[in-house]
Design a protein around this motif. Structure first.
Motif, short mmCIF file in Angstrom:
data_model
loop_
_atom_site.label_atom_id
_atom_site.label_comp_id
_atom_site.label_asym_id
_atom_site.label_seq_id
_atom_site.Cartn_x
_atom_site.Cartn_y
_atom_site.Cartn_z
N GLY A 17 0.81 -1.21 0.00
CA GLY A 17 0.00 0.00 0.00
C GLY A 17 0.84 1.26 0.00
N ALA A 18 1.88 1.28 0.84
CA ALA A 18 2.74 2.45 0.90
C ALA A 18 3.49 2.65 -0.41
N ALA A 19 4.00 1.56 -0.98
CA ALA A 19 4.72 1.66 -2.24
C ALA A 19 3.81 2.13 -3.37
N LEU A 20 2.57 1.64 -3.40
CA LEU A 20 1.64 2.05 -4.44
C LEU A 20 1.28 3.52 -4.31
N LEU A 21 1.09 3.99 -3.08
CA LEU A 21 0.79 5.40 -2.88
C LEU A 21 1.96 6.29 -3.28
N VAL A 22 3.17 5.89 -2.92
CA VAL A 22 4.36 6.69 -3.28
C VAL A 22 4.54 6.69 -4.79
N TRP A 23 4.43 5.53 -5.41
CA TRP A 23 4.61 5.43 -6.85
C TRP A 23 3.57 6.26 -7.60
N THR A 24 2.32 6.18 -7.16
CA THR A 24 1.25 6.96 -7.80
C THR A 24 1.50 8.45 -7.63
N GLY A 25 1.90 8.85 -6.44
CA GLY A 25 2.18 10.26 -6.19
C GLY A 25 3.31 10.79 -7.05
N VAL A 26 4.36 10.01 -7.20
CA VAL A 26 5.49 10.43 -8.03
C VAL A 26 5.07 10.54 -9.49
N ARG A 27 4.31 9.56 -9.98
CA ARG A 27 3.87 9.60 -11.38
C ARG A 27 2.97 10.80 -11.65
N VAL A 28 2.07 11.09 -10.72
CA VAL A 28 1.17 12.23 -10.89
C VAL A 28 1.96 13.54 -10.82
N ALA A 29 2.89 13.64 -9.89
CA ALA A 29 3.69 14.86 -9.75
C ALA A 29 4.54 15.13 -11.00
N GLN A 30 5.00 14.07 -11.65
CA GLN A 30 5.81 14.23 -12.85
C GLN A 30 4.97 14.39 -14.11
N GLY A 31 3.66 14.22 -14.00
CA GLY A 31 2.79 14.32 -15.15
C GLY A 31 2.81 13.09 -16.05
N GLU A 32 3.33 12.00 -15.55
CA GLU A 32 3.39 10.74 -16.30
C GLU A 32 2.10 9.95 -16.09
N PRO A 33 1.75 9.08 -17.03
CA PRO A 33 0.55 8.27 -16.84
C PRO A 33 0.75 7.23 -15.73
N VAL A 34 -0.30 6.99 -14.97
CA VAL A 34 -0.24 5.99 -13.91
C VAL A 34 -0.39 4.60 -14.51
N ALA A 35 -1.25 4.48 -15.51
CA ALA A 35 -1.46 3.22 -16.22
C ALA A 35 -1.57 3.53 -17.71
N VAL A 38 -5.12 4.21 -20.15
CA VAL A 38 -6.26 4.55 -19.29
C VAL A 38 -6.24 6.05 -19.07
N ALA A 39 -7.40 6.64 -18.91
CA ALA A 39 -7.47 8.08 -18.63
C ALA A 39 -6.68 8.39 -17.35
N PRO A 40 -5.88 9.43 -17.37
CA PRO A 40 -4.97 9.71 -16.24
C PRO A 40 -5.66 9.94 -14.90
N PRO A 42 -8.84 9.05 -13.65
CA PRO A 42 -9.42 7.87 -13.00
C PRO A 42 -8.36 6.85 -12.58
N ALA A 43 -7.30 6.71 -13.36
CA ALA A 43 -6.25 5.75 -13.00
C ALA A 43 -5.56 6.18 -11.71
N ALA A 44 -5.29 7.47 -11.58
CA ALA A 44 -4.64 7.97 -10.37
C ALA A 44 -5.56 7.82 -9.15
N VAL A 45 -6.83 8.11 -9.34
CA VAL A 45 -7.78 7.98 -8.23
C VAL A 45 -7.91 6.53 -7.79
N LEU A 46 -8.07 5.62 -8.73
CA LEU A 46 -8.22 4.21 -8.38
C LEU A 46 -6.94 3.65 -7.75
#
Length: 65
Positions: A17-35, A38-40, A42-46
């Protein structure tokens, strides 16, 4: 005192859970797609919801008697 399987499950869920939250946060902060594909937003929210749920489940495993 927790049993061995509860400690293992709690550690696994918490770490994931912690790794997924950190990874998602870094991807969103860099403007990179999370998945990919998929639309950016909803993917970040899920991913955030599943990361938080996994983290809370791990904490719950540690708190069980």
């Amino acid at each position: 005192m927790e049993s061995g399987p509860a400690i293992f499950a709690g550690g696994a869920f918490t770490l994931f859970g912690a790794a997924l939250l950190v990874w998602t946060g870094v991807r969103v902060a860099q403007g990179e797609p999370v998945a990919l594909g998929v639309a950016p937003r909803p993917a970040a929210v899920l991913a955030g919801l599943f990361g938080a749920a996994s983290l809370l489940l791990g904490i719950w495993c540690f708190g069980r008697p």
